[in-house]
Write a protein that holds these residues in place. Structure first.
Motif, PDB file in Angstrom:
ATOM      1  N   HIS A  32      13.862  -8.448   5.418  1.00 27.06           N
ATOM      2  CA  HIS A  32      12.980  -7.570   5.404  1.00 27.06           C
ATOM      3  C   HIS A  32      12.441  -7.977   6.956  1.00 27.06           C
ATOM      4  O   HIS A  32      11.715  -8.902   5.514  1.00 27.06           O
ATOM      5  CB  HIS A  32      13.071  -6.013   4.671  1.00 27.06           C
ATOM      6  N   THR A  33      11.744  -7.535   7.734  1.00 24.09           N
ATOM      7  CA  THR A  33      10.373  -7.507   7.552  1.00 24.09           C
ATOM      8  C   THR A  33       9.480  -6.709   7.452  1.00 24.09           C
ATOM      9  O   THR A  33      10.228  -5.393   8.234  1.00 24.09           O
ATOM     10  CB  THR A  33      10.379  -7.943   9.281  1.00 24.09           C
ATOM     11  N   TRP A  34       9.211  -6.624   6.396  1.00 24.53           N
ATOM     12  CA  TRP A  34       8.319  -5.132   5.680  1.00 24.53           C
ATOM     13  C   TRP A  34       6.909  -4.781   6.870  1.00 24.53           C
ATOM     14  O   TRP A  34       6.383  -6.113   6.077  1.00 24.53           O
ATOM     15  CB  TRP A  34       7.979  -5.780   4.154  1.00 24.53           C
ATOM     16  N   GLU A  35       6.883  -3.556   6.641  1.00 25.82           N
ATOM     17  CA  GLU A  35       5.585  -3.273   7.470  1.00 25.82           C
ATOM     18  C   GLU A  35       4.312  -3.051   6.565  1.00 25.82           C
ATOM     19  O   GLU A  35       4.934  -1.239   6.120  1.00 25.82           O
ATOM     20  CB  GLU A  35       5.868  -2.316   8.967  1.00 25.82           C
ATOM     21  N   LEU A  36       3.535  -2.625   6.193  1.00 22.99           N
ATOM     22  CA  LEU A  36       2.516  -1.778   5.267  1.00 22.99           C
ATOM     23  C   LEU A  36       1.302  -1.380   6.296  1.00 22.99           C
ATOM     24  O   LEU A  36       0.896  -2.416   6.656  1.00 22.99           O
ATOM     25  CB  LEU A  36       2.415  -3.450   4.710  1.00 22.99           C
ATOM     26  N   ILE A  37       1.270  -0.393   6.307  1.00 26.91           N
ATOM     27  CA  ILE A  37       0.420   0.353   6.818  1.00 26.91           C
ATOM     28  C   ILE A  37      -0.989   1.029   5.839  1.00 26.91           C
ATOM     29  O   ILE A  37      -0.350   1.749   4.951  1.00 26.91           O
ATOM     30  CB  ILE A  37       0.703   1.234   8.138  1.00 26.91           C
ATOM     31  N   LEU A  38      -2.233   0.316   5.827  1.00 25.26           N
ATOM     32  CA  LEU A  38      -3.319   0.824   5.193  1.00 25.26           C
ATOM     33  C   LEU A  38      -3.952   1.643   4.886  1.00 25.26           C
ATOM     34  O   LEU A  38      -4.468   1.227   6.115  1.00 25.26           O
ATOM     35  CB  LEU A  38      -3.437  -0.283   4.262  1.00 25.26           C
ATOM     36  N   ASP A  39      -4.676   2.825   4.313  1.00 29.82           N
ATOM     37  CA  ASP A  39      -5.781   2.864   5.042  1.00 29.82           C
ATOM     38  C   ASP A  39      -6.720   2.704   3.888  1.00 29.82           C
ATOM     39  O   ASP A  39      -6.128   3.686   2.576  1.00 29.82           O
ATOM     40  CB  ASP A  39      -5.457   4.805   5.575  1.00 29.82           C
ATOM     41  N   LEU A 106      -6.427   4.182   0.044  1.00 29.81           N
ATOM     42  CA  LEU A 106      -5.987   6.337  -0.029  1.00 29.81           C
ATOM     43  C   LEU A 106      -4.663   5.921   0.260  1.00 29.81           C
ATOM     44  O   LEU A 106      -4.400   6.785   0.162  1.00 29.81           O
ATOM     45  CB  LEU A 106      -6.745   6.367   1.283  1.00 29.81           C
ATOM     46  N   ASP A 107      -4.164   5.479   0.648  1.00 33.68           N
ATOM     47  CA  ASP A 107      -3.432   5.693   1.937  1.00 33.68           C
ATOM     48  C   ASP A 107      -1.543   4.384   1.645  1.00 33.68           C
ATOM     49  O   ASP A 107      -2.974   3.848   2.630  1.00 33.68           O
ATOM     50  CB  ASP A 107      -2.592   7.048   2.789  1.00 33.68           C
ATOM     51  N   LEU A 108      -0.933   4.485   1.238  1.00 34.45           N
ATOM     52  CA  LEU A 108      -0.031   3.126   1.998  1.00 34.45           C
ATOM     53  C   LEU A 108       1.393   3.434   2.193  1.00 34.45           C
ATOM     54  O   LEU A 108       2.000   4.497   1.759  1.00 34.45           O
ATOM     55  CB  LEU A 108       0.232   2.311   0.884  1.00 34.45           C
ATOM     56  N   SER A 109       1.125   3.148   3.688  1.00 35.45           N
ATOM     57  CA  SER A 109       3.334   3.334   4.270  1.00 35.45           C
ATOM     58  C   SER A 109       3.701   2.098   3.955  1.00 35.45           C
ATOM     59  O   SER A 109       3.143   0.802   4.515  1.00 35.45           O
ATOM     60  CB  SER A 109       2.946   3.545   5.447  1.00 35.45           C
ATOM     61  N   ILE A 118       8.088   4.546   3.165  1.00 36.28           N
ATOM     62  CA  ILE A 118       7.679   5.646   2.815  1.00 36.28           C
ATOM     63  C   ILE A 118       6.710   5.587   2.318  1.00 36.28           C
ATOM     64  O   ILE A 118       5.813   4.252   2.786  1.00 36.28           O
ATOM     65  CB  ILE A 118       7.335   5.082   1.331  1.00 36.28           C
ATOM     66  N   ASN A 119       5.745   6.632   1.882  1.00 38.86           N
ATOM     67  CA  ASN A 119       4.561   6.915   2.239  1.00 38.86           C
ATOM     68  C   ASN A 119       3.702   7.168   0.483  1.00 38.86           C
ATOM     69  O   ASN A 119       4.371   7.792  -0.258  1.00 38.86           O
ATOM     70  CB  ASN A 119       3.610   7.527   2.875  1.00 38.86           C
ATOM     71  N   ILE A 120       2.822   6.115   0.053  1.00 36.33           N
ATOM     72  CA  ILE A 120       2.121   6.802  -1.566  1.00 36.33           C
ATOM     73  C   ILE A 120       0.507   7.021  -0.736  1.00 36.33           C
ATOM     74  O   ILE A 120      -0.308   6.111  -0.400  1.00 36.33           O
ATOM     75  CB  ILE A 120       2.262   5.430  -2.383  1.00 36.33           C
ATOM     76  N   ALA A 121       0.511   7.785  -1.223  1.00 36.84           N
ATOM     77  CA  ALA A 121      -1.167   7.948  -0.989  1.00 36.84           C
ATOM     78  C   ALA A 121      -1.698   8.501  -2.636  1.00 36.84           C
ATOM     79  O   ALA A 121      -1.611   8.870  -3.371  1.00 36.84           O
ATOM     80  CB  ALA A 121      -1.604   9.489  -0.072  1.00 36.84           C
TER      81      ALA A 121
END
Length: 125
Positions: A32-39, A106-109, A118-121
């Protein structure tokens, strides 16, 4: 007048392989190319931060997974490397690391594909 909250949003990627275990049987290993989006909220507001400083902490924290077969990297040598578990482990690692530069995650997708995230906040009080 409402209170303002400054949040940095950053995106990064991890290339890694895993094989999910279902009912005691390990599936086929696949990349996989895991994508991380961080707030991320800085605790130094209104003092600005450099994106590069935040990115360095993030990249250093996730480097252990880059190019690896997750099933052989702790803690996934012990727990199932599902998308959900990977996101939870990343959230904990990044939370600890970002605190060192006075930031709060605060938030990680985490996405395993362009259509599956998946989103964790942090829970709102």
């Amino acid at each position: 007048m409402s209170n303002k909250v400054l949040t940095y949003r950053l995106r990064t990627f991890i290339n890694a392989t895993h094989a999910v275990r279902w009912q005691g049987v390990q599936g086929v290993a696949h990349p996989h190319t895991w994508e991380l989006i961080l707030d991320i909220q800085p605790m130094t507001y209104p003092q600005p931060m450099k994106f590069e400083d935040i990115e360095t902490v993030i990249n250093d924290s996730i480097a252990v997974f880059s190019g690896e077969f997750l099933n052989t990297v702790a803690p996934f040598d012990d727990i199932n490397p599902t998308l959900e578990n990977f996101a939870e482990v990343l959230f904990d690692i990044l939370t600890t690391a970002l605190l060192k530069i006075s930031c709060q995650l605060l938030d990680l997708s985490v996405g395993e594909s362009p259509t599956r995230f998946i989103n964790i906040a942090l829970a709102q009080d």
